[in-house]
Design an enzyme around this catalytic site. Structure first.
Site, short mmCIF file in Angstrom:
data_model
loop_
_atom_site.label_atom_id
_atom_site.label_comp_id
_atom_site.label_asym_id
_atom_site.label_seq_id
_atom_site.Cartn_x
_atom_site.Cartn_y
_atom_site.Cartn_z
N ASP A 158 -27.75 56.26 24.42
CA ASP A 158 -27.66 57.49 25.21
C ASP A 158 -28.96 57.73 25.97
O ASP A 158 -29.59 56.77 26.41
CB ASP A 158 -27.32 58.66 24.28
CG ASP A 158 -26.45 59.69 24.97
OD1 ASP A 158 -26.95 60.31 25.91
OD2 ASP A 158 -25.28 59.86 24.61
N HIS A 169 -28.52 64.88 25.02
CA HIS A 169 -27.22 64.36 24.57
C HIS A 169 -27.36 63.42 23.37
O HIS A 169 -26.62 63.54 22.38
CB HIS A 169 -26.57 63.64 25.76
CG HIS A 169 -25.11 63.51 25.65
ND1 HIS A 169 -24.49 62.29 25.51
CD2 HIS A 169 -24.13 64.43 25.68
CE1 HIS A 169 -23.19 62.47 25.46
NE2 HIS A 169 -22.95 63.77 25.56
N SER A 185 -17.75 63.85 23.12
CA SER A 185 -18.99 63.14 22.82
C SER A 185 -19.34 63.19 21.35
O SER A 185 -19.88 62.25 20.79
CB SER A 185 -20.13 63.69 23.65
OG SER A 185 -20.38 65.01 23.29
#
Lengths: 805, 86
Positions: free
Chosen positions: A56, A97, A271
């Site tokens: 990520d 994230h 996610s």
């Protein structure tokens, strides 16, 4: 079953009580612990000695909830080409994230900070690779970092979920996947977990994402707390399983670690589902470290369950599995995973059986379905390729089409299981078709491979297209993956690794060897002598299109104005195929299928297409807004009655909703207001019965036994105010006394006490000096001219105006 | 219209003969060898600092002759792949 005793396991992490998806703390609510994570922990599995990494935008390695489990060897900064994957910090916290995903896997338990990860004793790393130009090299590097050390790679990203992108792994990434499953984990195969897309609102289909659609990735979707389809979720035949994630504002959310050492319960989408499953797989790997990448997929297929997940397409396939396009085989069950993993015996080697159709072009006609069948024995003639029991099924297609989004593709297995490989996608206007695109389904898992397979391709034009150009299915290939023996009944057999991994060679093509180019078929056209090419079989009397005696396509114009032959009718006309004439559309229509006002397909400038009745008008009906670019009336958000320029810029709301700015939010019950940041109803101040915010000055109406005084609610009126009930209001209010009154018992001249320097005369407060100095003659004139009604004169002439009546 | 390709100044190159051979070829054509691509043997990540970082067209110049070198079995200028966090 679920254990709902909140004291069974308790951690001191402050958000532990909010982790509803792991345990039940509220006995009044239905328990939502069907993922059975607590039960897996109670069996002693917490992810110890399992290594997970998050591909990520980096990982905050010094986060108090991650630091203890952080593993530098499972980390790398591909963007910066150094070993430190710490995210780049900016004011918008754009790179949060990876840290959010990591916490879900391996946040430390019982450390009085934030949350508890699903595999809270697993080692966690991060590969920073999204904070820069992402290329095939960047992705392939990331997926191939320390494959013998890292067990699970979790990725929650992919090509845009905008409903028009069809994109997937490049040649290096395809090789990296294949290398990972062949050689990773010392030959047991790397485990790649992937979040299915978030393009539900754009009508996206996760078959258009080559990463989730790969047989090497475990594609994970999401469900809301109540088992509903979240707004962002895409349907897909390659989704294997599901976890809880966030949904509507009234659904509870997932809590996780956040950038800058914080916690968050912000919106998570799909996610968070991938790392959740990565955590569950870590528990299973702790139970049995020798299971292969395929064993993990079998375990998920066997143990995931539909429970209360709502979908209208749940079906039992002939392999005995219940499966849906939204949730795959259902919600993951951590306890079942560890129990099954513990006693698991390796599945037989995977075989691949490939069969290609002939290269005959099949035409896909508008508003029709093309069925193409193929029979297979499952390669029973070749022992090394024989597939009897299915795992994944891949269909590789070469399709030419003028609007890709109009296509829907289904695959029907010999047992009759229909998987939707692709749904119609409104936003995909691409004319590129599909060039060797591979669709994948897991819906036939466990079924027999042998028999007749049917590929169904439906073309439903969503806008006017050239009817002369037909879609073409040029070739399709069926690739069946599975085993020659029953995967669970042959557990006595020992299988060598070399036989297990019979994967086709990497797809990198050697230099100079290019893919065969698309075979474009020429449309045949007739020519007759010197006539124009649009002239029909009756010939012509000149060289131009208006000299034709008849037309091969359409004639445009009238006898009066002169006729000419055209291949397509221009804007404002529709093609009457029977009469071979271009006929005028109704006034206002730009494109149409007939001459009536309700047969329009698009509109002239200044008018908007109304999809409800296929007409053109200057304004849009209620519930729709005029989209200036598409020149169409598009539907407002489901909570809006009226909206402006965009579906979610509401100007009026449906019953049960009220307007907050330009968003329709649910009406909250009395005593609460809708908190826009928290997206939930929050309590008003105790003095309010309705309010716009939590403060005591944000009341709209006062609570019982409270009176409204200058935008506040008070129990008794302050000095200088009196209690009154103005006409038209039910609300009791404190009204201001007349000027200079310190207290009063009503409106007007009803003062009971005056400010300093004022005297009370006839229940009015009069300035002492002014009253004393009044001239009697002047005051008589004031009185006779009815000027005592004016306050100014009343003060000057208090004796005359007030005392003498 | 389909989205336009964006070419970077990075290349993936397949060279047999090990890291030294890759370093030699990189130097010969003006590239910097950033090492093996993950666990893909014989695949190397090359970077060229004199080529624009992002361009609408693939780069042409003496460096592009690398793909014709007999020791290179495959090479590809890297395209930006738009990726979205979910």
């Amino acid at each position: 079953y679920t254990r709902n005793d909140p004291n069974f396991i308790h951690f001191n992490d402050p958000k532990w009580s909010n982790m509803w998806y792991i345990h039940c703390t509220d006995k009044n609510n239905r328990c939502r612990s069907e993922m059975n994570i607590l039960a897996a922990w109670q069996r002693g599995y917490t992810g110890r000695n399992v290594v997970v990494t998050i591909l990520d935008d980096g990982i905050e390695r010094n986060h108090p909830d991650l630091a203890q489990n952080y593993d530098q060897l499972a980390s790398y900064d591909v963007n910066g080409n150094d070993p430190d994957p710490t995210p780049r910090y900016d004011s918008s916290n754009e790179n949060k994230h990876g840290t959010r995903c990591a916490g879900e896997v391996a946040a430390v338990a019982n450390n009085s900070h934030c949350i508890v990860g699903i595999a809270y004793n697993a080692r966690i790393g991060g590969i920073r690779m999204l904070d820069g130009d992402v290329t095939d090299v960047v992705e392939a590097k990331s997926l191939g970092i320390r494959p013998d050390y890292i067990d699970i790679y979790s990725a929650s990203w992919g090509p845009d979920d905008d409903g028009k992108t069809v994109d997937g792994p490049g040649p290096l990434v395809k090789q990296a996947f294949e290398m990972g499953i062949k050689k990773g984990r010392k030959g047991l195969g790397s485990i790649f977990v992937w979040a299915s897309g978030n393009g539900g609102r754009q009508g996206d289909h996760c078959s258009c994402d080559g990463y989730t659609n790969s047989i090497y990735t475990i594609s994970i979707s999401s469900t809301t707390e109540n088992g509903n389809k979240p707004w962002y979720l895409e349907v897909c035949s390659s989704t294997l399983a599901t976890t809880y994630s966030s949904g509507e504002f009234y659904d509870r959310k997932i809590v996780t670690t956040d950038l800058r050492q914080r916690c968050t319960d912000g919106h998570t989408g799909t996610s968070v589902s991938a790392p959740m499953v990565a955590g569950v797989i870590a528990l299973a790997l702790e139970a049995n470290p020798l299971i292969t990448w395929r064993d993990v997929q079998h375990l998920l297929v066997r143990t995931s369950r539909p429970v209360h997940l709502k979908a209208n397409d749940w079906k039992n396939n002939a392999g005995g599995h219940r499966v849906s396009h939204l949730y795959g085989f259902g919600l993951v069950d951590a306890e079942a995973m560890v129990v099954e993993a513990k006693k698991w015996r390796r599945v037989p080697p995977q075989h691949t059986c490939t069969k290609a159709s002939d290269r005959r072009t099949r035409y896909i006609r508008a508003d029709q379905t093309l069925n193409s069948t193929m029979s297979t024995s499952g390669c029973s003639e070749q022992a090394e390729q024989h597939v009897s029991y299915l795992e994944h099924v891949v269909v590789r297609v070469v399709i030419a089409h003028q609007r890709r989004g109009d296509l829907e593709i289904n695959l029907v297995s010999p047992s009759g299981t229909r998987s939707q490989l692709l749904a119609k996608r409104l936003f995909d206007n691409s004319y590129e078709g599909f060039r060797n695109w591979e669709f994948m389904t897991v819906h036939c898992w466990g079924e027999k491979a042998e028999g007749q397979w049917t590929l169904e391709i439906t073309d439903s034009p969503s806008q006017l297209r050239n009817p002369e150009v037909l879609g073409k299915l040029k070739e399709w290939t069926l690739i069946l993956y599975g085993t020659s023996e029953h995967p669970y009944q042959s557990h006595g057999a020992q299988h060598s690794r070399s036989r297990m991994l019979e994967i086709p060679n990497p797809s990198l093509e050697p230099k100079g060897l290019e893919r065969p180019t698309e075979h474009h078929e020429e449309e045949e056209e007739e020519y007759s002598g010197t006539c124009h090419s649009e002239c029909g079989d009756q010939g012509c009397d000149g060289p131009d299109a208006d000299h034709c005696l008849n037309c091969i396509h359409y004639s445009l114009g009238s006898l009066k104005t002169g006729r000419t032959c055209v291949s397509h009718c221009p804007l404002g006309y529709h093609e009457d195929s029977g009469a071979r004439r271009c006929r005028r559309c109704h006034k206002g229509c730009e494109r149409c299928v007939g001459r009536s006002p309700t047969e329009c397909q698009s509109c002239r400038r200044g008018l908007y297409f109304n999809p409800l009745n296929s007409s053109c008008s200057e304004t849009c009906p209620l519930g729709y807004f005029a989209d200036e670019i598409q020149r169409q009336c598009l539907k407002c958000h489901e909570n809006c009655v009226k909206c402006l320029r965009d579906s979610d810029r509401c100007t009026a709301c449906n019953e049960g909703f009220s307007l907050a700015g330009m968003t329709c939010v649910p009406k909250c019950s009395n005593g609460t207001f809708f908190h826009l940041e928290e997206m939930k109803c929050s309590p008003c101040h105790t003095s309010c019965s309705t309010c716009t915010g939590p403060g005591k000055e944000e009341c709209i109406q006062c609570a019982r036994d409270f009176l409204q005084q200058e935008w506040r609610c008070v129990q008794t009126c302050a000095p200088g105010y009196f209690s009154g009930e103005p006409a038209g209001y039910t609300q009791h209010m404190c009204r201001k006394c007349e000027e200079n009154c310190l207290s009063c018992d009503g409106p007007g001249t009803s003062c009971t006490k005056c400010k300093d320097g004022y005297n009370l005369f006839s229940r009015t407060c009069i300035v002492n000096a002014t009253c004393n100095n009044a001239d009697e003659l002047f005051c008589e004139m004031v009185k006779s001219n009815r000027l005592c009604e004016k306050k100014l004169f009343r003060q000057f002439c208090c004796r005359t105006c007030l005392m003498t009546g | 219209l389909p989205p336009r390709n964006v070419y970077t100044n990075h290349w993936a190159v397949r060279i047999e003969g090990g890291h030294e051979e890759a370093d030699k070829l990189a130097a010969k054509y003006g590239y910097n060898n950033l090492g093996q691509i993950g666990s893909l043997e014989d695949h190397y990540h090359f970077h060229h600092s004199h080529v624009v970082r992002r361009a609408a067209f693939s780069s042409r110049g003496t460096h592009s002759f690398i793909h014709m070198d007999p020791k290179v079995s495959w090479s590809e200028q890297q395209l930006v792949k738009p990726r979205v966090k979910r």
